[in-house]
Design a protein around this motif. Structure first.
Motif, PDB file in Angstrom:
ATOM      1  N   ARG A 113      76.726  34.271  89.693  1.00 24.71           N
ATOM      2  CA  ARG A 113      75.845  35.388  89.126  1.00 24.71           C
ATOM      3  C   ARG A 113      74.501  34.885  88.744  1.00 24.71           C
ATOM      4  O   ARG A 113      74.463  33.571  88.397  1.00 24.71           O
ATOM      5  N   HIS A 135      76.527  33.750  71.025  1.00 21.41           N
ATOM      6  CA  HIS A 135      74.934  33.568  70.303  1.00 21.41           C
ATOM      7  C   HIS A 135      74.377  34.904  70.003  1.00 21.41           C
ATOM      8  O   HIS A 135      74.679  35.962  70.598  1.00 21.41           O
ATOM      9  N   VAL A 195      78.621  35.387  77.977  1.00 22.97           N
ATOM     10  CA  VAL A 195      78.498  35.617  79.208  1.00 22.97           C
ATOM     11  C   VAL A 195      80.073  35.174  79.909  1.00 22.97           C
ATOM     12  O   VAL A 195      80.150  33.971  79.618  1.00 22.97           O
ATOM     13  N   ASN A 224      68.952  32.012  84.908  1.00 29.52           N
ATOM     14  CA  ASN A 224      70.401  31.522  84.644  1.00 29.52           C
ATOM     15  C   ASN A 224      71.127  31.654  86.052  1.00 29.52           C
ATOM     16  O   ASN A 224      70.916  32.690  86.799  1.00 29.52           O
ATOM     17  N   LEU A 264      66.102  41.452  79.868  1.00 31.16           N
ATOM     18  CA  LEU A 264      67.165  40.502  80.725  1.00 31.16           C
ATOM     19  C   LEU A 264      67.514  41.424  82.093  1.00 31.16           C
ATOM     20  O   LEU A 264      67.448  42.682  82.097  1.00 31.16           O
ATOM     21  N   VAL A 290      77.746  31.514  79.055  1.00 34.86           N
ATOM     22  CA  VAL A 290      77.051  31.202  77.763  1.00 34.86           C
ATOM     23  C   VAL A 290      77.803  31.534  76.469  1.00 34.86           C
ATOM     24  O   VAL A 290      78.520  32.828  76.460  1.00 34.86           O
ATOM     25  N   TYR A 293      75.162  31.118  87.351  1.00 31.45           N
ATOM     26  CA  TYR A 293      76.465  30.901  86.794  1.00 31.45           C
ATOM     27  C   TYR A 293      77.356  30.571  87.914  1.00 31.45           C
ATOM     28  O   TYR A 293      77.604  31.641  88.780  1.00 31.45           O
ATOM     29  N   PHE A 322      62.137  35.739  76.793  1.00 30.95           N
ATOM     30  CA  PHE A 322      62.416  35.642  75.420  1.00 30.95           C
ATOM     31  C   PHE A 322      60.986  36.065  74.838  1.00 30.95           C
ATOM     32  O   PHE A 322      60.078  35.042  75.010  1.00 30.95           O
ATOM     33  N   PRO A 332      66.569  36.152  81.736  1.00 27.82           N
ATOM     34  CA  PRO A 332      65.934  36.516  80.427  1.00 27.82           C
ATOM     35  C   PRO A 332      64.575  36.322  80.272  1.00 27.82           C
ATOM     36  O   PRO A 332      64.093  35.068  80.575  1.00 27.82           O
ATOM     37  N   LEU A 356      77.980  39.839  81.423  1.00 29.26           N
ATOM     38  CA  LEU A 356      77.496  40.024  79.994  1.00 29.26           C
ATOM     39  C   LEU A 356      78.104  40.775  79.020  1.00 29.26           C
ATOM     40  O   LEU A 356      78.404  42.152  79.039  1.00 29.26           O
ATOM     41  N   SER A 399      71.042  35.622  86.307  1.00 34.80           N
ATOM     42  CA  SER A 399      70.161  36.565  85.477  1.00 34.80           C
ATOM     43  C   SER A 399      68.699  35.992  84.808  1.00 34.80           C
ATOM     44  O   SER A 399      68.674  34.763  85.213  1.00 34.80           O
ATOM     45  N   HIS A 432      76.278  38.153  71.579  1.00 32.06           N
ATOM     46  CA  HIS A 432      76.740  38.150  72.894  1.00 32.06           C
ATOM     47  C   HIS A 432      76.943  37.316  73.640  1.00 32.06           C
ATOM     48  O   HIS A 432      76.923  35.899  73.070  1.00 32.06           O
ATOM     49  N   ARG A 455      63.616  32.263  81.506  1.00 32.31           N
ATOM     50  CA  ARG A 455      64.623  31.286  81.979  1.00 32.31           C
ATOM     51  C   ARG A 455      65.502  31.922  83.291  1.00 32.31           C
ATOM     52  O   ARG A 455      65.591  33.144  83.279  1.00 32.31           O
ATOM     53  N   ASP A 486      70.210  35.946  69.942  1.00 29.36           N
ATOM     54  CA  ASP A 486      68.943  35.311  70.544  1.00 29.36           C
ATOM     55  C   ASP A 486      67.938  35.376  69.310  1.00 29.36           C
ATOM     56  O   ASP A 486      67.830  36.125  68.446  1.00 29.36           O
TER      57      ASP A 486
HETATM   58  O1  AKG Z   1      73.098  35.977  81.658  1.00 28.69           O
HETATM   59  C1  AKG Z   1      73.070  36.959  80.781  1.00 28.69           C
HETATM   60  O2  AKG Z   1      73.605  38.254  80.935  1.00 28.69           O
HETATM   61  C2  AKG Z   1      72.727  36.734  79.311  1.00 28.69           C
HETATM   62  C3  AKG Z   1      72.217  35.199  79.244  1.00 28.69           C
HETATM   63  C4  AKG Z   1      71.746  35.348  77.797  1.00 28.69           C
HETATM   64  O3  AKG Z   1      72.353  35.545  76.727  1.00 28.69           O
HETATM   65  C5  AKG Z   1      70.699  34.084  77.212  1.00 28.69           C
HETATM   66  O4  AKG Z   1      70.455  33.199  78.105  1.00 28.69           O
HETATM   67  O5  AKG Z   1      70.188  33.860  76.221  1.00 28.69           O
END
Ligand code: AKG
Ligand code: FE2
Length: 359
Positions: free
Chosen positions: A295, A227, A287, A210, A236, A224, A212, A301, A299, A244, A297, A285, A208, A229
């Motif tokens: 920002r 939640h 965000v 991300n 990540l 986020v 922000y 998965f 991830p 985070l 990021s 965790h 993914r 994972d």
């Molecule tokens: O952007 C991040 O630092 C974490 C994102 C995250 O936890 C997720 O996409 O599951």
């Protein structure tokens, strides 16, 4: 501007971020260099530097469920090209991003309206699977019965140039690291290094991007929401902005993960929690966002095949350590989670504690 602040983004008072989150005494930083002395295979007689590494990983998984890694073997140029792809994509005009927007039929591509626990996230994402087509159970209209698996394909935008190539290259390099981490985790459980690898044949791993954007009300909303994972492991990459927050298992406080150049953040997900029969916990965790800096990021998965039945590993069980979970099907669990993020639901979304055996 794609995101416009409204009530749907507002977190309940108890889940709103406090202005300052501690960075001290944060998650462990682990040097993975010893792994590369070993030609990629981690077998029985471990050299001392590897023993030491296994001990560090075990401690980090027990105490945090999270750690950062350096000397991980993914080349800086590969990561740089992935960042450039992410920046380029989210800088496209909104109409162009929308051409690859996710919908009910295909959960891959661009999306800007994800919910976590039924509150909207202040983010935009781009999702892709690393192996195509990815075979995933389809959910019936009631969200329950799975029938024949559906085959998912990525949706690639026409620009920025080199987007697909950069992300495919990044996915390949990160997958190598994912298998090494999986082997390390197996060793921490006193299992043969390759014990878990078979679950990842026909893997449903996805990646993914991300984004922000700056948020006018970072005191009310989250990039986020809190939640865990769902999958096995997450790798990540975060940029230098920070945001985070990980919930400490020792005191329940939120701790900000400090950005370290050329590192990755690793966390164990729900699947490892169940395999390990709660030796390791998938940590909560979230965000946090801010008013001035966007920002990014990325991830990765790392997820098993859709048909894998997830349950505590037999070798770890005895009369003092009885299975704490009923087995569940990975693909159905994953799709139920992913659907609840796509659309706001009336009820609570599915979590592994729903499979917990009563004592
Ligand atoms: O952007 C991040 O630092 C974490 C994102 C995250 O936890 C997720 O996409 O599951
Ligand atoms: Fe996450």
């Amino acid at each position: 501007m794609v995101l416009v602040f409204e009530a749907a983004f507002v977190q309940a008072p108890e889940h709103r971020p406090k202005p300052v989150v501690s960075e001290v005494g944060g998650i462990p930083v682990i040097d993975l260099a010893p792994i590369h002395h070993l030609d990629g295979s981690l077998e029985s007689a471990l050299p001392p530097e590897l023993e030491d590494l296994v001990t560090q990983v075990e401690l980090a998984c027990r105490e945090w469920g999270f750690f950062q890694v350096i000397n991980h073997g993914v080349q800086p140029g590969v990561v740089e090209r992935a960042w450039a792809a992410a920046r380029g994509f989210f800088a496209l005009p909104p109409e162009e991003r929308s051409r690859v927007r996710r919908d009910e039929a295909n959960p891959l591509g661009y999306y800007e309206a994800e919910n976590t626990k039924n509150v909207r996230d202040w983010k935009e994402v781009f999702d892709m699977v690393i192996y195509e087509p990815a075979s995933i159970p389809s959910l019936a209209a009631d969200g329950k019965d799975a029938d024949e698996p559906i085959q998912l394909r990525n949706q690639w935008p026409q620009s920025p140039p080199g987007f697909r190539e950069a992300l495919e290259e990044y996915a390949k390099a990160t997958e190598v690291l994912a298998f090494k981490l999986l082997e390390l985790i197996a060793l921490t459980l006193n299992l043969p290094a390759k014990r878990l690898n078979g679950f990842f044949k026909n893997q449903t791993t996805f990646m993914r991007l991300n984004h922000y954007p700056p948020c006018p009300s970072p005191d009310l909303a989250l990039g986020v929401g809190r939640h865990k994972d769902a999958g096995a492991l997450t790798i990540l990459a975060q940029d230098d902005v920070g945001g985070l927050d990980v919930k400490s298992q020792s005191d329940g406080e939120w701790v900000r993960v400090k950005p370290i150049p050329n590192s990755f953040i690793i966390n164990v997900g729900d699947v490892v929690q169940v395999w390990s029969n709660d030796k390791y916990e998938s940590a909560e965790h979230r965000v946090s966002v801010n008013t001035t800096k966007e920002r990014f990021s990325i991830p990765f998965f790392f997820n098993p095949a859709h048909y894998v039945m997830v349950k505590p590993l037999e070798e770890l069980l005895d009369e003092n350590n009885i299975a704490r979970y009923e087995e569940f099907n990975w693909g159905e669990f994953f799709m139920a989670r992913s659907n609840s993020n796509f659309k706001k639901l009336d009820g609570e979304n599915i979590q592994i504690y729903h499979f917990k055996k009563s004592k």
